[in-house]
Design an enzyme around this catalytic site. Structure first.
Site, PDB file in Angstrom:
ATOM      1  N   HIS A  63       0.951  -1.258  -0.034  1.00  0.00           N
ATOM      2  CA  HIS A  63       0.084   0.031   0.044  1.00  0.00           C
ATOM      3  C   HIS A  63       0.898   1.298  -0.080  1.00  0.00           C
ATOM      4  O   HIS A  63       0.333   2.221  -0.252  1.00  0.00           O
ATOM      5  CB  HIS A  63      -0.934  -0.136   1.226  1.00  0.00           C
ATOM      6  CG  HIS A  63      -2.303   0.550   0.884  1.00  0.00           C
ATOM      7  ND1 HIS A  63      -2.404   1.636  -0.114  1.00  0.00           N
ATOM      8  CD2 HIS A  63      -3.457   0.578   1.523  1.00  0.00           C
ATOM      9  CE1 HIS A  63      -3.735   2.018  -0.087  1.00  0.00           C
ATOM     10  NE2 HIS A  63      -4.389   1.517   1.024  1.00  0.00           N
ATOM     11  N   ARG A  64       2.079   1.062   0.157  1.00  0.00           N
ATOM     12  CA  ARG A  64       3.064   2.325   0.035  1.00  0.00           C
ATOM     13  C   ARG A  64       3.185   2.917  -1.467  1.00  0.00           C
ATOM     14  O   ARG A  64       3.119   4.190  -1.757  1.00  0.00           O
ATOM     15  CB  ARG A  64       4.474   1.900   0.597  1.00  0.00           C
ATOM     16  CG  ARG A  64       4.756   1.685   1.805  1.00  0.00           C
ATOM     17  CD  ARG A  64       5.885   1.332   2.180  1.00  0.00           C
ATOM     18  NE  ARG A  64       6.340   0.058   1.404  1.00  0.00           N
ATOM     19  CZ  ARG A  64       7.795  -0.357   1.371  1.00  0.00           C
ATOM     20  NH1 ARG A  64       8.726   0.078   2.164  1.00  0.00           N
ATOM     21  NH2 ARG A  64       8.175  -1.446   0.649  1.00  0.00           N
TER      22      ARG A  64
END
Length: 460
Positions: A431-432
């Site tokens: 999710h970065r």
């Protein structure tokens, strides 16, 4: 003269390897590039070729030993610069002089780990290794008796000399450490005094053990006795590497997992037609083949999932190629070899590559190069009858897709309930660098292709 061969880095910064077996013994004459040992890295089993032609004078490590890169593992007696051949009598004076005077030996051609050094002819040299060279202790001269008969590798290291730690296998040493037993005080009853699990347990219980007679079978220290309630297995090799990589991935990349259940009946019908066609009749086609192709097509529309988070440089690296990793369960543990430039392959080429990849992995012949450089991965949990899961990212990758088993289930179809072939897709992503919208669009694209293969015409 005597030449030492130090354990090379067998793949992208690996720091250690385990000696699985020696293919040669002391006194054997070997040729250049002859396989002399089999070693296991954290990624693969590798055959180690000889860097010299000569006579084996010493094997520094025994099978089962984990050796750090750069440490000597074998010594050869080779011809000197004047062309004098190796001495069959084992004269090591030349090697002793070389070590004492500190002269840099001229390296001979070889395959693994060490290249040529600069010579007067001006030929190029390989750059120095990154690891610090171990300190070379002064070599003590001792007479070497030419063996009449080569001793088996398994017993070459069994005898214990004064000041040397007792001979045993890694599992036995681990058992002794856990139980607080000093192996120096234990009498070995195995071959040539090898200390076994039974010896350690008998010592702990105060019961003397007797060495097996000629008519008694030698106990195998690797076998589990009928009365034992637990079995201890050393954490090493692929299992150790996989565990460290999964922990690093789980606690470094913020994982998000999404699920999509799809009616893949059209894809299964397409698969059946392809198997009956002349072009694909000789190929192995499975649901994984079509899922892999769907992933490659979906990545063109969603390149954010084919990327890497570069923490050191604070950059997101997006790959313009796809090295497709396929998780493979092998006798040595889980590995994720990858198909290089899979995005440039046709469906037939992809099928051939998948078959070769799985066969090589199951045979334990996957090379470190095949395990490196992946950009996105697939894990086929459907082959185990599993519907869905939350796969952990392969370190350095932004996404991994798990494909579940294909089940025949009641499903809504054209306004009615019908028996259809259903598959669940599970997508984990970092999710970065992958937003929820990007991950969702990618998963939806893969699902759309598998639900209706004709949708590809609208996507490419």
């Amino acid at each position: 003269m005597i030449k030492e061969f130090r354990l090379p880095d067998l793949g992208e910064g690996l720091t250690e390897s385990e000696i699985l077996s020696w293919k040669v013994g002391v006194g054997d004459t070997v040729t250049l590039n002859q396989v002399i040992a089999e070693v296991e890295t954290a990624k693969a089993v590798v055959e180690l070729p000889s860097p010299f032609a000569g006579v084996i004078r010493e094997l520094h490590e025994q099978p089962g030993t984990i050796v750090e890169v750069g440490k000597p593992i074998v010594s050869f007696e080779v011809a000197d610069d004047a062309g004098t051949p190796p001495s069959a009598s084992g004269d090591t004076a030349a090697g002793v002089r070389e070590a004492e005077e500190g002269e840099a030996p001229k390296r001979q051609p070889n395959l693994v780990g060490y290249g040529a050094v600069i010579e007067s002819s001006g030929r190029p040299t390989r750059r120095p290794r990154n690891f610090a060279a171990p300190v070379v202790e002064p070599v003590q001269t001792r007479p070497v008796v030419e063996p009449v008969e080569t001793q088996p590798v398994e017993t070459q290291f069994a005898e214990t000399t004064p000041g040397e730690r007792p001979r045993s296998t890694p599992p036995v040493r681990k058992l002794a450490k856990d139980l607080g037993v000093d192996l120096a005080a234990v009498t070995g009853t195995g071959p040539s005094g090898l200390i076994t699990r039974e010896d350690v347990q008998s010592y702990l219980e105060g019961t003397p053990t007797e060495a097996p007679g000629a008519d008694q079978p030698v106990p195998d220290s690797r076998e589990t006795g009928a009365g034992e309630r637990e079995t201890r297995t050393p954490i090493k090799g692929v299992r150790k590497f996989t565990a460290a990589a999964m922990v690093e991935s789980a606690f470094t990349a913020p994982h998000v997992t999404e699920f999509l259940t799809v009616d893949v009946t059209p894809s299964m019908e397409l698969l059946a037609r392809l198997k009956g066609s002349r072009e694909f009749s000789a190929l192995k086609l499975t649901p994984l083949t079509l899922a892999a192709k769907a992933v490659l097509i979906a990545l063109r529309r969603n390149p954010a999932l084919n990327a890497r988070w570069d923490e050191a440089n604070q950059e997101i690296v997006t790959f313009n190629y796809v090295n497709l990793g396929i998780a493979a369960a092998t006798p040595r543990g889980l590995t994720v070899p990858n198909i290089k430039d899979a995005d440039a392959m046709s469906l037939a080429q992809l099928a051939e590559a998948l078959t070769a990849l799985t066969e090589t992995a199951r045979a334990g012949k996957t090379t470190p190069a095949d395990l490196s450089g992946g950009t996105v991965s697939i894990t086929n949990i459907g082959v185990f009858g599993i519907d869905a899961g939350t796969p952990i990212l392969n370190p350095g990758e932004a996404a991994i897709l798990a494909i579940g088993t294909v089940r025949t289930m009641p499903w809504e179809y054209r306004g009615e309930v019908a028996l259809r072939q259903i598959m669940t897709l599970s997508l984990s992503f970092d999710h970065r660098l992958v937003d929820g919208e990007q991950g969702s669009r990618f998963l939806a694209d893969v699902g759309a292709i598998l639900a209706e293969p004709g949708m590809v015409l609208a996507m490419v």
